[in-house]
Enzyme design. Sequence first.
Site, PDB file in Angstrom:
ATOM      1  N   ASN A 194       6.571   1.889  -4.568  1.00 49.09           N
ATOM      2  CA  ASN A 194       7.113   1.373  -5.831  1.00 49.09           C
ATOM      3  C   ASN A 194       6.276   1.706  -7.055  1.00 49.09           C
ATOM      4  O   ASN A 194       6.810   1.939  -8.129  1.00 49.09           O
ATOM      5  CB  ASN A 194       7.289  -0.140  -5.726  1.00 49.09           C
ATOM      6  CG  ASN A 194       8.524  -0.475  -4.933  1.00 49.09           C
ATOM      7  OD1 ASN A 194       9.578   0.096  -5.169  1.00 49.09           O
ATOM      8  ND2 ASN A 194       8.397  -1.373  -3.985  1.00 49.09           N
ATOM      9  N   LYS A 213       2.487   7.193   4.725  1.00 47.33           N
ATOM     10  CA  LYS A 213       1.961   5.841   4.847  1.00 47.33           C
ATOM     11  C   LYS A 213       1.553   5.515   6.284  1.00 47.33           C
ATOM     12  O   LYS A 213       1.314   4.355   6.618  1.00 47.33           O
ATOM     13  CB  LYS A 213       3.009   4.839   4.363  1.00 47.33           C
ATOM     14  CG  LYS A 213       3.435   5.072   2.904  1.00 47.33           C
ATOM     15  CD  LYS A 213       4.424   4.011   2.492  1.00 47.33           C
ATOM     16  CE  LYS A 213       5.086   4.380   1.175  1.00 47.33           C
ATOM     17  NZ  LYS A 213       6.132   3.399   0.820  1.00 47.33           N
ATOM     18  N   PRO A 267       0.825  -1.217   0.000  1.00 44.56           N
ATOM     19  CA  PRO A 267       0.000   0.000   0.000  1.00 44.56           C
ATOM     20  C   PRO A 267       0.860   1.270   0.000  1.00 44.56           C
ATOM     21  O   PRO A 267       1.883   1.332   0.669  1.00 44.56           O
ATOM     22  CB  PRO A 267      -0.785  -0.113   1.310  1.00 44.56           C
ATOM     23  CG  PRO A 267      -0.658  -1.543   1.729  1.00 44.56           C
ATOM     24  CD  PRO A 267       0.632  -2.031   1.179  1.00 44.56           C
ATOM     25  N   GLU A 268       0.420   2.259  -0.771  1.00 47.56           N
ATOM     26  CA  GLU A 268       1.132   3.536  -0.811  1.00 47.56           C
ATOM     27  C   GLU A 268       0.233   4.622  -0.228  1.00 47.56           C
ATOM     28  O   GLU A 268      -0.855   4.339   0.278  1.00 47.56           O
ATOM     29  CB  GLU A 268       1.557   3.824  -2.253  1.00 47.56           C
ATOM     30  CG  GLU A 268       2.408   2.675  -2.787  1.00 47.56           C
ATOM     31  CD  GLU A 268       3.104   2.965  -4.105  1.00 47.56           C
ATOM     32  OE1 GLU A 268       3.333   4.148  -4.423  1.00 47.56           O
ATOM     33  OE2 GLU A 268       3.422   2.001  -4.812  1.00 47.56           O
ATOM     34  N   ARG A 314       9.549  -4.911  -6.541  1.00 49.23           N
ATOM     35  CA  ARG A 314      10.482  -3.861  -6.152  1.00 49.23           C
ATOM     36  C   ARG A 314      11.187  -3.237  -7.348  1.00 49.23           C
ATOM     37  O   ARG A 314      11.927  -2.274  -7.200  1.00 49.23           O
ATOM     38  CB  ARG A 314      11.498  -4.428  -5.161  1.00 49.23           C
ATOM     39  CG  ARG A 314      10.807  -4.941  -3.903  1.00 49.23           C
ATOM     40  CD  ARG A 314      11.597  -4.642  -2.670  1.00 49.23           C
ATOM     41  NE  ARG A 314      12.770  -5.493  -2.539  1.00 49.23           N
ATOM     42  CZ  ARG A 314      12.761  -6.696  -1.970  1.00 49.23           C
ATOM     43  NH1 ARG A 314      11.633  -7.174  -1.497  1.00 49.23           N
ATOM     44  NH2 ARG A 314      13.861  -7.390  -1.861  1.00 49.23           N
TER      45      ARG A 314
END
Length: 262
Positions: A163, A51, A2-3, A246
């Site tokens: 990411n 976050k 999650p971002e 990633r």
Amino acid sequence: MPEGDTVFRTAAKLRAALAGEELARSDFRVPRYATVDLRGQQVTEVGSYGKHLFVRTPTVSVHTHLKMEGEWRVFRCGQRWTKPRVSARIVLGTEDVEAVGFSLGTVEVLRAEDEHTVTDHLGPDLLGPNWDPEEAVRRLRRYTDQPIGLALLDQRNLAGIGNIYRSEVCYLRRVHPATPVGAVGDLTALVHEAHRVLTKAAHEPPWRPLAYGKTRRPCQRCATPLVVALLGESVPDRDRTARRERGIYFCPRCQPAPGTSE
Ligand SMILES: [Zn+2]
């Protein structure tokens, strides 16, 4: 993973469920806080910063971080939970609803006046009321040799990007992710792009990635197949999941490597 946009929307969901309500139940399923009891306290506000997520009462701030797999869900009292009970880390309930945090990476109960210790070192929050693009640029410029693809992940520069959006922002600005910060032509424009992308993702979900996850798919600008690379970390070739998650995705033609020209 999650971002910031996911955390922002999670805060909105919890705010709708809990803000202004008195807690009828609190259950911390982490040993350190197992005896904490917030029953009778009113939830005054639910907020996010980058976050990080905060459920606030007059005396404490319940700080959680979703990390890799974490998620908050809200249920009506008596409704069957839609994730395994064993993965629940915290339950905050009112007379009507239960907010359950599953698989959270961080759960801590802070004194209200100590909440700032979580965010003091972070750069400006891309989705926060005090978003400050000049400050984000200033912080990015502290390490001019750092690749921009890594600098965007560093929450001390600006808070909220992970990411997915670092790939998207570099792609949209046609900047190769390995470009040193000091060599990015228009860092201010890149920071504004990051703000625009996160804002759109938060307020008009879902964001449909242009580059992230699109290995070998044609670039929407020039049709060159997109590629994925890892920056500044080594992951075994056989660990394809890690490489996929990633890696940073880009167009080798629209985003030429630093020091080369198209
Ligand atoms: Zn392209």
